[in-house]
Design a protein around this motif. Structure first.
Motif, mmCIF file in Angstrom:
data_model
loop_
_atom_site.group_PDB
_atom_site.id
_atom_site.type_symbol
_atom_site.label_atom_id
_atom_site.label_comp_id
_atom_site.label_asym_id
_atom_site.label_seq_id
_atom_site.Cartn_x
_atom_site.Cartn_y
_atom_site.Cartn_z
ATOM 1 N N GLU A 59 -1.918 -5.722 4.197
ATOM 2 C CA GLU A 59 -1.955 -4.522 4.930
ATOM 3 C C GLU A 59 -3.158 -4.023 5.020
ATOM 4 N N SER A 60 -4.187 -3.933 3.982
ATOM 5 C CA SER A 60 -5.609 -3.325 3.754
ATOM 6 C C SER A 60 -6.378 -3.964 5.025
ATOM 7 N N GLY A 61 -6.196 -5.299 5.070
ATOM 8 C CA GLY A 61 -6.840 -5.968 6.154
ATOM 9 C C GLY A 61 -6.529 -5.719 7.543
ATOM 10 N N ASP A 62 -5.197 -5.639 7.570
ATOM 11 C CA ASP A 62 -4.683 -5.176 8.885
ATOM 12 C C ASP A 62 -5.181 -3.858 9.404
ATOM 13 N N ILE A 63 -5.319 -2.775 8.648
ATOM 14 C CA ILE A 63 -5.744 -1.333 9.061
ATOM 15 C C ILE A 63 -7.331 -1.688 9.696
ATOM 16 N N ILE A 64 -7.821 -2.398 8.594
ATOM 17 C CA ILE A 64 -9.505 -2.546 9.239
ATOM 18 C C ILE A 64 -9.394 -3.433 10.526
ATOM 19 N N SER A 65 -8.586 -4.475 10.568
ATOM 20 C CA SER A 65 -8.747 -5.180 11.713
ATOM 21 C C SER A 65 -8.226 -4.451 13.155
ATOM 22 N N ASN A 66 -7.283 -3.558 12.872
ATOM 23 C CA ASN A 66 -6.695 -2.662 13.848
ATOM 24 C C ASN A 66 -7.614 -1.902 14.546
ATOM 25 N N LEU A 126 0.840 -1.142 0.039
ATOM 26 C CA LEU A 126 0.144 0.036 0.043
ATOM 27 C C LEU A 126 0.845 1.010 0.051
ATOM 28 N N ASN A 127 0.520 2.183 -0.705
ATOM 29 C CA ASN A 127 1.073 3.488 -0.636
ATOM 30 C C ASN A 127 0.297 4.499 0.362
ATOM 31 N N ASN A 128 0.710 5.816 0.422
ATOM 32 C CA ASN A 128 -0.103 6.537 1.436
ATOM 33 C C ASN A 128 -1.473 6.632 0.757
ATOM 34 N N ASN A 129 -1.506 6.800 -0.491
ATOM 35 C CA ASN A 129 -3.027 7.081 -1.050
ATOM 36 C C ASN A 129 -3.734 5.858 -0.606
ATOM 37 N N GLY A 130 -3.278 4.490 -0.619
ATOM 38 C CA GLY A 130 -3.851 3.270 -0.455
ATOM 39 C C GLY A 130 -4.363 3.246 0.988
ATOM 40 N N VAL A 176 -12.282 -10.562 9.776
ATOM 41 C CA VAL A 176 -11.462 -9.923 8.554
ATOM 42 C C VAL A 176 -10.644 -10.934 7.825
ATOM 43 N N PHE A 177 -10.972 -11.299 6.400
ATOM 44 C CA PHE A 177 -10.192 -12.135 5.869
ATOM 45 C C PHE A 177 -9.373 -11.254 4.764
ATOM 46 N N SER A 178 -8.294 -12.025 4.231
ATOM 47 C CA SER A 178 -7.466 -11.226 3.185
ATOM 48 C C SER A 178 -6.887 -12.323 2.415
ATOM 49 N N SER A 179 -6.836 -12.114 1.272
ATOM 50 C CA SER A 179 -5.821 -13.054 0.401
ATOM 51 C C SER A 179 -4.384 -12.971 0.864
ATOM 52 N N PRO A 180 -3.616 -13.480 0.463
ATOM 53 C CA PRO A 180 -1.988 -13.550 0.899
ATOM 54 C C PRO A 180 -1.166 -12.580 0.144
ATOM 55 N N THR A 181 -1.760 -11.401 -0.683
ATOM 56 C CA THR A 181 -1.019 -10.695 -1.367
ATOM 57 C C THR A 181 -0.811 -9.540 -0.358
ATOM 58 N N LYS A 234 -8.534 -9.650 14.838
ATOM 59 C CA LYS A 234 -7.168 -10.144 14.311
ATOM 60 C C LYS A 234 -7.682 -10.246 12.546
ATOM 61 N N ASN A 235 -6.842 -10.012 11.742
ATOM 62 C CA ASN A 235 -6.772 -10.543 10.381
ATOM 63 C C ASN A 235 -6.466 -11.892 10.045
ATOM 64 N N GLU A 236 -7.544 -12.639 9.511
ATOM 65 C CA GLU A 236 -7.190 -13.886 9.093
ATOM 66 C C GLU A 236 -6.757 -14.029 7.653
#
Length: 69
Positions: free
Chosen positions: A55-62, A18-22, A45-50, A67-69
């Protein structure tokens, strides 16, 4: 009632992170979806392994304190 909310990852750099915009995009989407999320029930919260999706899932989870699964 159970809800399914799908979120696409934010904008990312040439390396797939992710960049700052992301990061700002994900924060904005959290502001939009938080009214639909009942924190008294189970939230997953689930995310694919990319990198960008993790990173997107971690922001939402936090934000929701889970926990981001």
């Amino acid at each position: 009632m159970k809800k399914l909310i799908l979120v696409r990852h934010g904008k990312y750099d040439t390396y797939g992170h992710l960049n700052n915009n992301g990061r700002n995009q994900i924060i904005k989407i959290i502001e939009k979806i938080k009214e639909f999320v009942d924190t008294k029930t189970s939230i997953l919260v689930f995310s694919s392994p990319t990198d960008r999706t993790i990173e997107s899932g971690d922001i939402i989870s936090n934000f929701f304190g889970i926990k981001n699964e």
